[in-house]
Design an enzyme around this catalytic site. Structure first.
Site, PDB file in Angstrom:
ATOM      1  N   HIS A   1      42.584  47.647  36.757  1.00 21.53           N
ATOM      2  CA  HIS A   1      41.413  48.134  37.180  1.00 21.53           C
ATOM      3  C   HIS A   1      40.637  48.547  36.140  1.00 21.53           C
ATOM      4  O   HIS A   1      41.448  49.126  35.013  1.00 21.53           O
ATOM      5  CB  HIS A   1      41.622  49.239  38.218  1.00 21.53           C
ATOM      6  CG  HIS A   1      40.397  49.570  39.018  1.00 21.53           C
ATOM      7  ND1 HIS A   1      39.587  50.472  38.378  1.00 21.53           N
ATOM      8  CD2 HIS A   1      39.938  49.213  39.916  1.00 21.53           C
ATOM      9  CE1 HIS A   1      38.416  50.597  39.341  1.00 21.53           C
ATOM     10  NE2 HIS A   1      38.751  49.762  40.303  1.00 21.53           N
TER      11      HIS A   1
ATOM     12  N   ASP B   1      43.043  45.854  46.349  1.00 24.83           N
ATOM     13  CA  ASP B   1      43.126  44.609  46.859  1.00 24.83           C
ATOM     14  C   ASP B   1      44.536  43.984  47.080  1.00 24.83           C
ATOM     15  O   ASP B   1      44.545  42.958  47.865  1.00 24.83           O
ATOM     16  CB  ASP B   1      42.170  43.570  46.181  1.00 24.83           C
ATOM     17  CG  ASP B   1      40.781  43.999  46.488  1.00 24.83           C
ATOM     18  OD1 ASP B   1      40.236  44.125  47.528  1.00 24.83           O
ATOM     19  OD2 ASP B   1      39.960  43.745  45.594  1.00 24.83           O
TER      20      ASP B   1
HETATM   21  N1  ACO Z   1      47.222  40.133  35.088  1.00 25.89           N
HETATM   22  C1  ACO Z   1      47.541  40.159  33.656  1.00 25.89           C
HETATM   23  N2  ACO Z   1      47.143  40.513  32.794  1.00 25.89           N
HETATM   24  C2  ACO Z   1      45.855  41.426  32.922  1.00 25.89           C
HETATM   25  C3  ACO Z   1      45.512  41.654  34.178  1.00 25.89           C
HETATM   26  C4  ACO Z   1      46.229  41.000  35.412  1.00 25.89           C
HETATM   27  N3  ACO Z   1      45.592  41.214  36.490  1.00 25.89           N
HETATM   28  N4  ACO Z   1      44.581  42.551  34.221  1.00 25.89           N
HETATM   29  C5  ACO Z   1      44.218  42.974  32.807  1.00 25.89           C
HETATM   30  N5  ACO Z   1      45.062  42.371  32.197  1.00 25.89           N
HETATM   31  C6  ACO Z   1      45.547  42.241  30.616  1.00 25.89           C
HETATM   32  C7  ACO Z   1      44.306  41.681  29.788  1.00 25.89           C
HETATM   33  O1  ACO Z   1      44.859  40.591  29.695  1.00 25.89           O
HETATM   34  C8  ACO Z   1      44.035  42.580  28.817  1.00 25.89           C
HETATM   35  O2  ACO Z   1      45.395  42.277  27.820  1.00 25.89           O
HETATM   36  P1  ACO Z   1      45.150  42.537  26.172  1.00 25.89           P
HETATM   37  O3  ACO Z   1      44.919  43.884  25.851  1.00 25.89           O
HETATM   38  O4  ACO Z   1      46.424  41.851  25.535  1.00 25.89           O
HETATM   39  O5  ACO Z   1      44.035  41.394  25.833  1.00 25.89           O
HETATM   40  C9  ACO Z   1      44.469  44.026  29.267  1.00 25.89           C
HETATM   41  O6  ACO Z   1      45.234  43.741  30.490  1.00 25.89           O
HETATM   42  C10 ACO Z   1      43.145  44.647  29.684  1.00 25.89           C
HETATM   43  O7  ACO Z   1      42.419  43.702  30.469  1.00 25.89           O
HETATM   44  P2  ACO Z   1      40.741  43.543  30.485  1.00 25.89           P
HETATM   45  O8  ACO Z   1      40.550  42.413  31.252  1.00 25.89           O
HETATM   46  O9  ACO Z   1      40.320  44.112  28.961  1.00 25.89           O
HETATM   47  O10 ACO Z   1      40.533  44.884  31.438  1.00 25.89           O
HETATM   48  P3  ACO Z   1      39.246  45.137  32.167  1.00 25.89           P
HETATM   49  O11 ACO Z   1      38.876  46.280  32.520  1.00 25.89           O
HETATM   50  O12 ACO Z   1      37.926  44.312  31.430  1.00 25.89           O
HETATM   51  O13 ACO Z   1      39.542  44.539  33.547  1.00 25.89           O
HETATM   52  C11 ACO Z   1      40.134  43.961  35.770  1.00 25.89           C
HETATM   53  C12 ACO Z   1      39.700  44.947  35.019  1.00 25.89           C
HETATM   54  C13 ACO Z   1      39.005  42.697  35.895  1.00 25.89           C
HETATM   55  C14 ACO Z   1      40.133  44.494  37.150  1.00 25.89           C
HETATM   56  C15 ACO Z   1      41.314  43.199  35.495  1.00 25.89           C
HETATM   57  O14 ACO Z   1      42.243  43.973  35.327  1.00 25.89           O
HETATM   58  C16 ACO Z   1      41.480  41.958  36.524  1.00 25.89           C
HETATM   59  O15 ACO Z   1      41.194  40.755  36.148  1.00 25.89           O
HETATM   60  N6  ACO Z   1      42.522  41.965  37.555  1.00 25.89           N
HETATM   61  C17 ACO Z   1      42.847  41.007  38.353  1.00 25.89           C
HETATM   62  C18 ACO Z   1      41.634  40.692  39.448  1.00 25.89           C
HETATM   63  C19 ACO Z   1      41.622  42.110  40.509  1.00 25.89           C
HETATM   64  O16 ACO Z   1      42.753  42.355  40.980  1.00 25.89           O
HETATM   65  N7  ACO Z   1      40.432  42.507  40.559  1.00 25.89           N
HETATM   66  C20 ACO Z   1      40.030  43.687  41.776  1.00 25.89           C
HETATM   67  C21 ACO Z   1      39.879  44.851  41.023  1.00 25.89           C
HETATM   68  S1  ACO Z   1      39.313  46.119  42.208  1.00 25.89           S
HETATM   69  C22 ACO Z   1      37.996  45.961  42.719  1.00 25.89           C
HETATM   70  O17 ACO Z   1      37.217  45.261  42.129  1.00 25.89           O
HETATM   71  C23 ACO Z   1      37.810  46.143  43.992  1.00 25.89           C
END
Ligand code: ACO
Length: 428
Positions: A307, A364
């Site tokens: 998140h 979710d």
């Molecule tokens: N699985 C694997 N790796 C992940 C995940 C994941 N679900 N989420 C983040 N990471 C990793 C990224 O690759 C990144 O790694 P790095 O630092 O080595 O490059 C690090 O964690 C940070 O991730 P970001 O994408 O920079 O974080 P951001 O805050 O931009 O994204 C998000 C947040 C979009 C929710 C992300 O965690 C994600 O894609 N999760 C999966 C989708 C999801 O469940 N979305 C629902 C969110 S809740 C809502 O909107 C209601």
């Protein structure tokens, strides 16, 4: 003494005031930055940028706190009705009994959709995703109520649009589902409450009446409350930006639905179930999928994990996890994907990759499991989220309009070609 932030640029020092929120949140107010220095800030994804002051929802990602208008989400999910929470978010305080009775009754009186609009549904293909239908039909509502186009009408006129939106969204959502089934639509019933009416419009058939199960209606009530607002998330920010151009409320909310649809935001609930099913169909090897999520050359992400703001736990996920156990037990459902979800969660929570990045199950991760137990098909999961989030979008829009917010218009750092002369097509 009030705090001041100092910025040194090319030997010159500029001062910016520090703003402190009611929960002691701090922000450097850079609204004069460009006029004072000629510079802008660059913050892709707005990870460090506050776009507004807001009195609606307080969220502390480090401590896993979520409050609507000061009330803890745990108390609201336990004790309130969804429309009570909607009133709280939109109008700022919990309604008195008289206010709430009037509010509910007014919403009940607006649940019908114009008959001309019902015909729109017949034009969509059966496999149309209901989120596409929802966004289109919300925007279409504005064509039936042209007097709603001016956001600066008197409060009673704005309220009417708010009531219509809250009343009609469940009808539109259930009709989008009926369209996918190629079943006749079911009209709203005024003797049912908000959640019961929605369930009836989803599941009642001309051949058989639907008897609402109170366990199902209560679970739905809780899920909608948990989704009702989440401060400046992707869809709420979209609603504000679209509304800041003084586009009408229907269209601003339609834009919010489009933003919510993506799998990185609300679409994650559908993506989670599809992921869990894929893991099960692949033999249930959880480690293999965890490794895929960790592999930087693989685009797969563990859906329902991570998140932007919560880095320790998502308080909504804690409530939903418990609720999903209760609902599955009460309904006697034994869902094999639940075992995969639990295994996945245990492995991920003990894995350094996820721990070091603060990746925890979000709202979710478990919501889809409850929706499945309630017989809601996976393509409708994000629609359910939209029904829940509607009061939040309305509250964010209303606050933005009342604050007379300027049009949302970010700047950029241009990295394209510098000036060059046009070349005729036969000379390229
Ligand atoms: N699985 C694997 N790796 C992940 C995940 C994941 N679900 N989420 C983040 N990471 C990793 C990224 O690759 C990144 O790694 P790095 O630092 O080595 O490059 C690090 O964690 C940070 O991730 P970001 O994408 O920079 O974080 P951001 O805050 O931009 O994204 C998000 C947040 C979009 C929710 C992300 O965690 C994600 O894609 N999760 C999966 C989708 C999801 O469940 N979305 C629902 C969110 S809740 C809502 O909107 C209601």
């Amino acid at each position: 003494m009030s705090e001041i932030a100092k910025l040194e640029l090319n030997g010159k020092v500029y001062e910016f005031p520090v703003i402190t929120g009611s929960e002691n949140e701090k922000a450097i107010d850079i609204s004069t930055l460009r006029s004072a220095t000629g510079y802008i800030t660059l913050d892709p994804g707005f990870k460090n940028t506050g776009s507004t002051k807001s009195g609606i929802t307080f969220l502390n990602g480090e401590e896993g706190i979520l409050r609507y208008r000061g009330y803890p989400i745990e108390q609201l999910a336990e004790k309130a009705e969804f429309l009570e929470v909607a009133y709280l978010l939109i109008y700022g305080s919990l309604p008195t009994l008289a206010q709430y009775t009037k509010f509910k009754k007014t919403i009940t009186l607006h649940t019908l959709i114009h008959e001309d609009m019902r015909e729109f549904f017949e034009a969509y293909p059966a496999k149309a995703h209901p989120m596409g239908i929802l966004a289109a039909s919300l925007s279409s509502l504005s064509t039936f109520y042209p007097e709603s186009h001016d956001p600066y009408r008197p409060q009673e006129a704005v309220d009417l649009t708010i009531y219509r939106l809250l009343a009609k969204l469940p009808t539109l959502a259930a009709w989008a589902y009926k369209n996918a089934m190629r079943h006749p639509v079911v009209y709203p019933k005024n003797n049912l409450d908000y959640c019961e009416n929605f369930l009836n419009m989803m599941f009642s058939m001309p051949t058989e009446d639907y008897k609402v199960n109170p366990v199902v209606a209560q679970a739905l009530n809780k899920l909608l409350i948990l989704h009702a607002d989440h401060e400046q998330n992707c869809s709420a920010a979209t609603v504000r930006v679209v509304g800041s151009s003084q586009a009408n409320l229907y269209t601003s909310v339609a834009a919010g639905v489009s933003a919510l649809w993506g799998p990185l935001h609300g679409g994650a609930n559908q993506a989670v179930i599809e992921m869990l099913e894929a893991i099960r169909n692949d033999g249930g090897d959880v480690d293999k999928w965890i490794n895929k999520a960790k592999d930087k050359d693989d685009t797969f992400r563990l859906m329902g994990f991570g998140h932007r703001v919560y880095k320790n736990f998502d308080p909504r996920a804690t409530i939903i996890k418990k609720a999903s156990d209760d609902v599955l037990k009460a309904l006697g459902v034994n869902d094999p994907v639940l075992d995969i979800a639990k295994k996945l969660e245990t492995v991920a929570l003990n894995d350094d990759y996820f721990k070091s990045r603060g990746l925890y199950p979000n709202v979710d991760f478990y919501s889809g499991i409850i929706y499945r137990a309630l017989n809601i098909p996976s393509e409708m999961f994000t629609v359910m989220f939209a029904i829940g989030r509607l009061p939040g979008w309305i509250a964010q829009w209303k606050e933005m309009i009342e604050d007379k917010a300027p049009i949302g218009r970010p700047r950029q750092v241009y990295t394209g070609a510098t000036k060059r002369d046009f070349v005729d097509i036969d000379k390229r």
